[in-house]
Design an enzyme around this catalytic site. Structure first.
Site, PDB file in Angstrom:
ATOM      1  N   LYS A  86      76.053  -4.882 111.560  1.00 36.56           N
ATOM      2  CA  LYS A  86      74.928  -4.676 112.574  1.00 36.56           C
ATOM      3  C   LYS A  86      74.124  -5.788 112.916  1.00 36.56           C
ATOM      4  CE  LYS A  86      74.203   0.143 110.144  1.00 36.56           C
ATOM      5  NZ  LYS A  86      74.404   0.999 111.196  1.00 36.56           N
ATOM      6  N   ARG A 132      81.027   9.197 107.657  1.00 34.74           N
ATOM      7  CA  ARG A 132      82.035  10.292 107.782  1.00 34.74           C
ATOM      8  C   ARG A 132      83.199   9.854 107.030  1.00 34.74           C
ATOM      9  NH1 ARG A 132      82.171   8.783 113.926  1.00 34.74           N
ATOM     10  NH2 ARG A 132      80.197   8.100 113.476  1.00 34.74           N
TER      11      ARG A 132
END
Length: 494
Positions: free
Chosen positions: A278, A352
């Site tokens: 990130k 996920r």
């Protein structure tokens, strides 16, 4: 801070400060009119001069009011008498909470506004929740603490004794929920060098000691590997902190074997993005990527404290996503617990991958419903801002129940679609699925990914990326959507 319900004349109640709700306009509550006679029409004069208007949330502190026993009086505006005061309770409560440090009063006596029997429970519950929420401080790592609030007791005065029973129920629920929300916020606010997957497991162990109705068990990396939870394990490969799945079981129903409601919380105690790292700006906030797990923890505490007649299982999926020599990579193909294969496109779409294995794991409980809670996609903030939690699922009734609960609890949520058009976006050329389908409809395609692992039960997914914490000068966890989930469970219990 303690709360109490009393059926009395608030003007005769011993307290350090009297809190009076004031409508806009001339017509006021009977007790306020009595106050007017004692104080030589003080309020009406303030309204005439424009020194106080009665707008929702407006406050004014009065000192040394003649013929009044309390040394201080706090006026709180509650708006037009024609409007439903329930819609304003959040703002009213916040205004009272914001004045507590200024008032410097140990005991407050609060006159409740006119409430219909159907509204008194909701008003009291929300009032208590909101006041405690706005008095919350996370300062355990600060050497200099903020000025503490001196208020020890708030007495809510109900003039109609037929409303006392509902008011007391609202007080009970509100107090326990507020405590659970505070617990969730404190857990979520912990720094990542303190709070890792082991910390979550230890917290569950403490909860099971506090409440004998909760049984806690843990799955370390060796146990996860034995189960075949390969995608879960892949996410934590780059971290020196072990991945641990924590399961909390509560069996409060008369039939201990009846189908439970299962809550699954994403517990990424820090998410660097892994190899797909990130940007540095705002990365400190990635300690909040475990707010789903913190939510499950807080809800389980509330369920146990309220002794709800339900079977509820909470799962905290703890791990840490870091780059390193052992980290999983873009291009890797992983085999899930369900047997489906996933091509990794982006290691920052890790939530996920953790959840899909847990959603397969919980099939063993034969659940009545499964609800997962996750700070899953930044796209949800683009879609719904920081106001609404996104909801998706495979059962319309479950989604409707959660939305209704969100409205009742004033913890907003909004349903998003899952259909075949979005399912096409998660196809892979070399595996069954890809773990990232790009920016377009990112929240929904993440939901589509999870839906592939939830075909054997009723399921809903709550994306709390926009609602679980706030940034900036007041950075911190919000405790959402604890109130919504507890309201849903209360409705299921009754």
């Amino acid at each position: 801070m303690n709360f109490e319900i009393k059926n009395n004349n608030v003007l005769k109640q011993k307290a350090d400060c009297l809190v009076l709700p004031i409508y806009q306009g001339k017509i006021q509550l009977d007790v306020v009119q009595e106050f007017e006679q004692l104080s030589n029409n003080l309020i009406s004069n303030l309204l005439k001069k424009g020194d106080f208007s009665g707008k929702v949330g407006e406050t004014l502190i009065l000192f040394n009011v003649p013929n009044i026993a309390t040394s201080k009086v706090l006026l709180v505006g509650i708006g037009d008498r024609k409007n439903n005061v329930i819609n304003s309770v959040s703002k009213i409560s916040q205004s009272v909470a914001n004045q507590l440090s200024t008032l410097n009063s140990k005991q407050l006596s609060v006159l409740m506004p006119d409430l219909a029997k159907t509204h008194v429970y909701t008003f009291v519950r929300r009032f208590v929740e909101e006041v405690i929420y706005h008095c919350y401080r996370f300062d355990q790592y600060q050497s200099t603490k903020a000025d503490s609030i001196k208020t020890e007791k708030i007495v809510l005065s109900i003039t109609d004794k037929t409303l006392v029973t509902q008011a007391e129920l609202g007080l009970t629920h509100g107090s326990v929920i507020a405590k659970g929300v505070a617990t969730t916020r404190t857990l979520a606010n912990q720094p990542s060098n303190i709070c890792n997957a082991q910390y979550l497991a230890n917290s569950a162990k403490q909860l099971s000691k506090q409440f004998s109705s909760i049984k806690a068990s843990y799955y370390d990396e060796k146990a996860l590997a034995k189960l075949g939870m390969n995608t879960y394990l892949a996410v934590g490969q780059g971290s020196q902190n072990e991945s641990i799945m924590t399961v909390m079981e509560y069996h409060g129903a008369k039939d201990k074997t009846s189908q439970p409601i299962v809550l699954v919380g994403k517990g990424l105690t820090f998410d660097s993005g892994g190899i797909s790292i990130k940007p540095s700006a705002g990365m400190d906030e990635m300690k909040y990527d475990m707010c789903g797990a913190a939510t499950v923890y807080g809800v389980m505490q509330i369920v146990a404290e309220l002794n709800l007649p339900l079977n509820v299982i909470g799962v905290m999926a703890g791990c840490e996503n870091m780059p390193g020599t052992g980290a999983y990579r873009p291009g890797d193909i992983l085999t899930t617990l369900s047997g489906q294969t996933v091509e990794v496109i982006n290691t920052d779409a890790e939530g996920r991958l953790v959840l899909c294995d847990v959603l397969t794991f919980v099939e063993r409980f034969k659940p009545a419903a499964v609800i997962d809670i996750a700070t899953l996609t930044g796209a949800c903030i683009v879609a719904l801002g920081h106001h609404y939690t996104g909801i998706m699922g495979n059962n319309d009734k479950l989604i409707e129940q959660l939305v209704a609960a969100s409205n009742q609890a004033d913890d907003k949520a909004w349903p998003l679609p899952l259909d075949d058009d979005f399912q096409q976006q998660i196809k892979s050329t070399c595996a069954d699925l890809v773990n990232s389908a790009g920016r377009d409809g990112g929240t929904i395609t993440a939901g589509c990914f999870l839906s592939r692992f939830t075909k054997n039960y009723h399921w809903a997914h709550l994306d709390i990326a926009g609602t679980a914490w706030v940034s900036g000068a007041k950075k911190g966890a919000t405790g959402r959507p604890v109130a919504m989930l507890v309201e849903y469970l209360l409705q299921q219990a009754h």
